[in-house]
Motif scaffolding. Structure first.
Motif, PDB file in Angstrom:
ATOM      1  N   THR A  41       1.204  -1.770   0.285  1.00 43.37           N
ATOM      2  CA  THR A  41       0.130   0.059   0.417  1.00 43.37           C
ATOM      3  C   THR A  41       1.144   1.056  -0.325  1.00 43.37           C
ATOM      4  OG1 THR A  41      -1.554  -1.267   1.226  1.00 43.37           O
ATOM      5  CG2 THR A  41      -2.288   1.003   1.257  1.00 43.37           C
ATOM      6  N   ALA A  42       2.375   1.247   0.879  1.00 48.20           N
ATOM      7  CA  ALA A  42       2.902   2.488   1.271  1.00 48.20           C
ATOM      8  C   ALA A  42       3.786   2.700  -0.268  1.00 48.20           C
ATOM      9  CB  ALA A  42       3.384   2.136   1.873  1.00 48.20           C
ATOM     10  N   GLY A  43       3.937   1.908  -1.192  1.00 52.43           N
ATOM     11  CA  GLY A  43       4.817   1.858  -2.364  1.00 52.43           C
ATOM     12  C   GLY A  43       6.093   2.425  -2.237  1.00 52.43           C
ATOM     13  N   ASN A  44       6.767   2.467  -3.483  1.00 53.33           N
ATOM     14  CA  ASN A  44       7.973   3.216  -2.874  1.00 53.33           C
ATOM     15  C   ASN A  44       8.365   4.085  -4.030  1.00 53.33           C
ATOM     16  OD1 ASN A  44       8.797   2.633  -6.232  1.00 53.33           O
ATOM     17  ND2 ASN A  44       7.875   0.718  -5.180  1.00 53.33           N
ATOM     18  N   PRO A  45       9.297   5.612  -3.958  1.00 53.37           N
ATOM     19  CA  PRO A  45       9.619   6.549  -4.433  1.00 53.37           C
ATOM     20  C   PRO A  45       8.954   6.836  -5.809  1.00 53.37           C
ATOM     21  CG  PRO A  45      11.515   6.498  -2.512  1.00 53.37           C
ATOM     22  CD  PRO A  45      10.761   5.008  -2.419  1.00 53.37           C
ATOM     23  N   VAL A  46       9.508   5.422  -6.478  1.00 56.11           N
ATOM     24  CA  VAL A  46       9.232   5.385  -8.191  1.00 56.11           C
ATOM     25  C   VAL A  46       7.774   4.832  -8.316  1.00 56.11           C
ATOM     26  CG1 VAL A  46       9.757   4.342  -9.744  1.00 56.11           C
ATOM     27  CG2 VAL A  46      11.256   4.604  -8.514  1.00 56.11           C
ATOM     28  N   PHE A  47       7.666   4.418  -7.621  1.00 60.41           N
ATOM     29  CA  PHE A  47       5.622   4.258  -7.376  1.00 60.41           C
ATOM     30  C   PHE A  47       5.246   4.973  -7.223  1.00 60.41           C
ATOM     31  CE2 PHE A  47       6.246  -0.425  -7.408  1.00 60.41           C
ATOM     32  CZ  PHE A  47       7.002  -0.479  -8.631  1.00 60.41           C
ATOM     33  N   ASN A  48       4.823   6.056  -6.803  1.00 58.19           N
ATOM     34  CA  ASN A  48       4.844   7.051  -5.865  1.00 58.19           C
ATOM     35  C   ASN A  48       4.922   8.672  -6.558  1.00 58.19           C
ATOM     36  OD1 ASN A  48       3.719   5.695  -4.113  1.00 58.19           O
ATOM     37  ND2 ASN A  48       5.111   6.457  -2.275  1.00 58.19           N
ATOM     38  N   LYS A  49       5.884   8.691  -7.604  1.00 60.90           N
ATOM     39  CA  LYS A  49       6.005   9.967  -8.355  1.00 60.90           C
ATOM     40  C   LYS A  49       4.716  10.108  -9.311  1.00 60.90           C
ATOM     41  CE  LYS A  49       9.353  11.230  -8.285  1.00 60.90           C
ATOM     42  NZ  LYS A  49      10.116  12.378  -7.375  1.00 60.90           N
ATOM     43  N   PRO A  50       4.181   9.638 -10.089  1.00 62.69           N
ATOM     44  CA  PRO A  50       2.882   9.510 -10.279  1.00 62.69           C
ATOM     45  C   PRO A  50       1.864  10.632  -9.265  1.00 62.69           C
ATOM     46  CG  PRO A  50       3.624   7.984 -11.429  1.00 62.69           C
ATOM     47  CD  PRO A  50       4.437   8.170 -10.403  1.00 62.69           C
ATOM     48  N   LEU A  51       1.963  10.157  -8.338  1.00 60.96           N
ATOM     49  CA  LEU A  51       1.198  10.835  -7.456  1.00 60.96           C
ATOM     50  C   LEU A  51       1.242  11.789  -7.469  1.00 60.96           C
ATOM     51  CD1 LEU A  51      -1.897  10.396  -6.017  1.00 60.96           C
ATOM     52  CD2 LEU A  51      -0.278   9.015  -4.168  1.00 60.96           C
ATOM     53  N   GLU A  52       2.995  12.011  -6.856  1.00 69.57           N
ATOM     54  CA  GLU A  52       3.796  13.441  -6.433  1.00 69.57           C
ATOM     55  C   GLU A  52       3.405  14.808  -7.007  1.00 69.57           C
ATOM     56  OE1 GLU A  52       7.789  13.003  -5.418  1.00 69.57           O
ATOM     57  OE2 GLU A  52       7.165  11.775  -3.973  1.00 69.57           O
ATOM     58  N   TRP A  53       3.306  14.410  -9.192  1.00 70.16           N
ATOM     59  CA  TRP A  53       3.355  15.165  -9.651  1.00 70.16           C
ATOM     60  C   TRP A  53       0.912  15.246  -9.254  1.00 70.16           C
ATOM     61  CZ3 TRP A  53       5.812  11.316 -13.752  1.00 70.16           C
ATOM     62  CH2 TRP A  53       7.193  11.876 -13.452  1.00 70.16           C
ATOM     63  N   ILE A  54       0.826  14.624  -9.051  1.00 72.88           N
ATOM     64  CA  ILE A  54      -0.484  15.404  -9.763  1.00 72.88           C
ATOM     65  C   ILE A  54      -1.456  16.308  -8.110  1.00 72.88           C
ATOM     66  CG2 ILE A  54      -3.197  14.093  -9.296  1.00 72.88           C
ATOM     67  CD1 ILE A  54      -2.532  11.767  -9.939  1.00 72.88           C
ATOM     68  N   VAL A  55      -0.309  15.296  -6.728  1.00 71.40           N
ATOM     69  CA  VAL A  55      -0.949  16.933  -5.833  1.00 71.40           C
ATOM     70  C   VAL A  55       0.088  18.396  -5.505  1.00 71.40           C
ATOM     71  CG1 VAL A  55      -1.927  14.405  -4.485  1.00 71.40           C
ATOM     72  CG2 VAL A  55       0.265  15.396  -4.315  1.00 71.40           C
ATOM     73  N   SER A  56       1.007  18.050  -6.730  1.00 70.17           N
ATOM     74  CA  SER A  56       2.000  18.960  -6.886  1.00 70.17           C
ATOM     75  C   SER A  56       1.241  20.471  -6.643  1.00 70.17           C
ATOM     76  CB  SER A  56       3.214  18.971  -8.002  1.00 70.17           C
ATOM     77  OG  SER A  56       2.660  19.143  -9.252  1.00 70.17           O
ATOM     78  N   PRO A  57       0.609  20.758  -7.587  1.00 71.89           N
ATOM     79  CA  PRO A  57      -0.247  21.953  -7.313  1.00 71.89           C
ATOM     80  C   PRO A  57      -1.326  22.408  -5.788  1.00 71.89           C
ATOM     81  CG  PRO A  57      -1.262  21.306  -9.371  1.00 71.89           C
ATOM     82  CD  PRO A  57      -0.701  20.080  -8.453  1.00 71.89           C
ATOM     83  N   ILE A  58      -1.423  21.015  -5.044  1.00 70.79           N
ATOM     84  CA  ILE A  58      -1.494  21.663  -3.675  1.00 70.79           C
ATOM     85  C   ILE A  58      -0.842  21.410  -2.550  1.00 70.79           C
ATOM     86  CG2 ILE A  58      -3.204  20.897  -1.925  1.00 70.79           C
ATOM     87  CD1 ILE A  58      -5.097  19.446  -4.123  1.00 70.79           C
ATOM     88  N   GLY A  59       0.807  20.769  -2.922  1.00 71.70           N
ATOM     89  CA  GLY A  59       0.960  20.910  -1.730  1.00 71.70           C
ATOM     90  C   GLY A  59       2.423  19.376  -2.366  1.00 71.70           C
ATOM     91  N   GLU A  60       2.708  19.107  -1.114  1.00 75.80           N
ATOM     92  CA  GLU A  60       3.720  18.238  -1.234  1.00 75.80           C
ATOM     93  C   GLU A  60       3.592  16.850  -0.637  1.00 75.80           C
ATOM     94  OE1 GLU A  60       8.474  16.890   0.407  1.00 75.80           O
ATOM     95  OE2 GLU A  60       7.997  19.073   0.951  1.00 75.80           O
ATOM     96  N   LEU A  61       3.595  16.067  -1.634  1.00 79.21           N
ATOM     97  CA  LEU A  61       3.061  14.194  -0.866  1.00 79.21           C
ATOM     98  C   LEU A  61       4.081  14.021   0.365  1.00 79.21           C
ATOM     99  CD1 LEU A  61       0.355  12.523  -1.502  1.00 79.21           C
ATOM    100  CD2 LEU A  61       2.450  11.438  -3.084  1.00 79.21           C
ATOM    101  N   GLN A  62       3.241  13.297   1.060  1.00 75.01           N
ATOM    102  CA  GLN A  62       3.885  12.307   2.188  1.00 75.01           C
ATOM    103  C   GLN A  62       3.053  11.037   2.251  1.00 75.01           C
ATOM    104  OE1 GLN A  62       4.419  15.324   5.604  1.00 75.01           O
ATOM    105  NE2 GLN A  62       6.717  15.704   4.393  1.00 75.01           N
TER     106      GLN A  62
END
Length: 244
Positions: free
Chosen positions: A79-100
């Motif tokens: 469920t938590a994934g890894n930095p590579v798998f989470n990179k697209p999700l980071e791009w999606i939420v980047s207009p709002i803030g930093e994904l953690q």
């Protein structure tokens, strides 16, 4: 004495194996799965590839079911994934803030772990926006569905290039039959054909005798007479007499 030494040696080797397995190997593997961000995803992809290649699953041969099962399983395991798998999700939420994306692992007792996943967005002003874990599950489902679909397509192309060993063996056996083997095969086919044309109906004069015996109420002698002049089994001869 020699036998006793072998038994003691076997017990020692078994005990040493169990100590290594449960004292070092399994804890090391468990720690790697709990604290390494990449090993879970890589292991799941490796197992998926082995299953597909071993069973030769393709889009024409039920790979869609394998993808569905592995997607659901991977969504729960990683469920938590890894930095590579989470990179697209980071791009999606980047207009709002930093994904953690964080994962808390609490060890209550040897072998007892409680794992909790968290997903938050750290806004530019320092505010923390906590999101429901359901969004993380949804994203992981879509991510693994796409990953396994792409991997399945690539593996299907590889399977298409692999030789069909079973088919080749059958063709080779047919192509290299010797003349003697061909004659034996032809004789066997002829024998089977003749066996299939065995006596199934008694001659007309015997049929008349069978009918007379049946009228006289002598079913057993009638059945025996049918069996003497045909290749019918006992049950078949009985049915034949009853239908007359």
């Amino acid at each position: 004495m020699k036998k006793n030494a072998k038994v003691l040696l076997f017990v020692f080797l078994f005990a040493a194996t169990m100590v290594l397995l449960f004292g070092w190997v399994l804890p090391a593997v468990l720690q790697a799965y709990l604290h390494n961000d990449y090993i879970r995803g890589l292991t799941l992809l490796l197992v998926f590839s082995i299953v597909v290649l071993a069973k030769r699953f393709t889009w024409n041969r039920n790979i869609v079911y394998v993808i569905a099962v592995f997607t659901l399983f991977s969504m729960m395991i990683d469920t938590a994934g890894n930095p590579v798998f989470n990179k697209p999700l980071e791009w999606i939420v980047s207009p709002i803030g930093e994904l953690q994306v964080m994962q808390d692992v609490n060890n209550y007792a040897p072998g007892e772990y409680a794992i909790t996943d968290h997903i938050t967005i750290l806004k530019q002003r320092g505010e923390v926006l906590e999101l429901s874990t359901a969004w993380l599950y949804l994203y992981r489902f879509v991510q693994y569905l796409a990953l396994y679909s792409i991997a399945g397509t690539i593996l299907g192309a590889v399977i298409g290039m692999l030789p069909q060993h079973r088919l080749q063996l059958i063709q080779t056996a047919d192509e290299f039959l010797t003349e003697e083997q061909e004659q034996k095969a032809a004789a066997e086919m002829k024998r089977r054909a003749e066996a299939g044309n065995g006596r199934q109906i008694p001659p007309e004069d015997i049929q008349a005798s069978v009918c007379q015996l049946k009228k006289d109420g002598k079913l057993i002698p009638a059945i025996k007479l049918v069996r003497q002049h045909t290749d019918l089994s006992l049950g078949e001869a009985k049915q034949y007499v009853e239908k007359l």
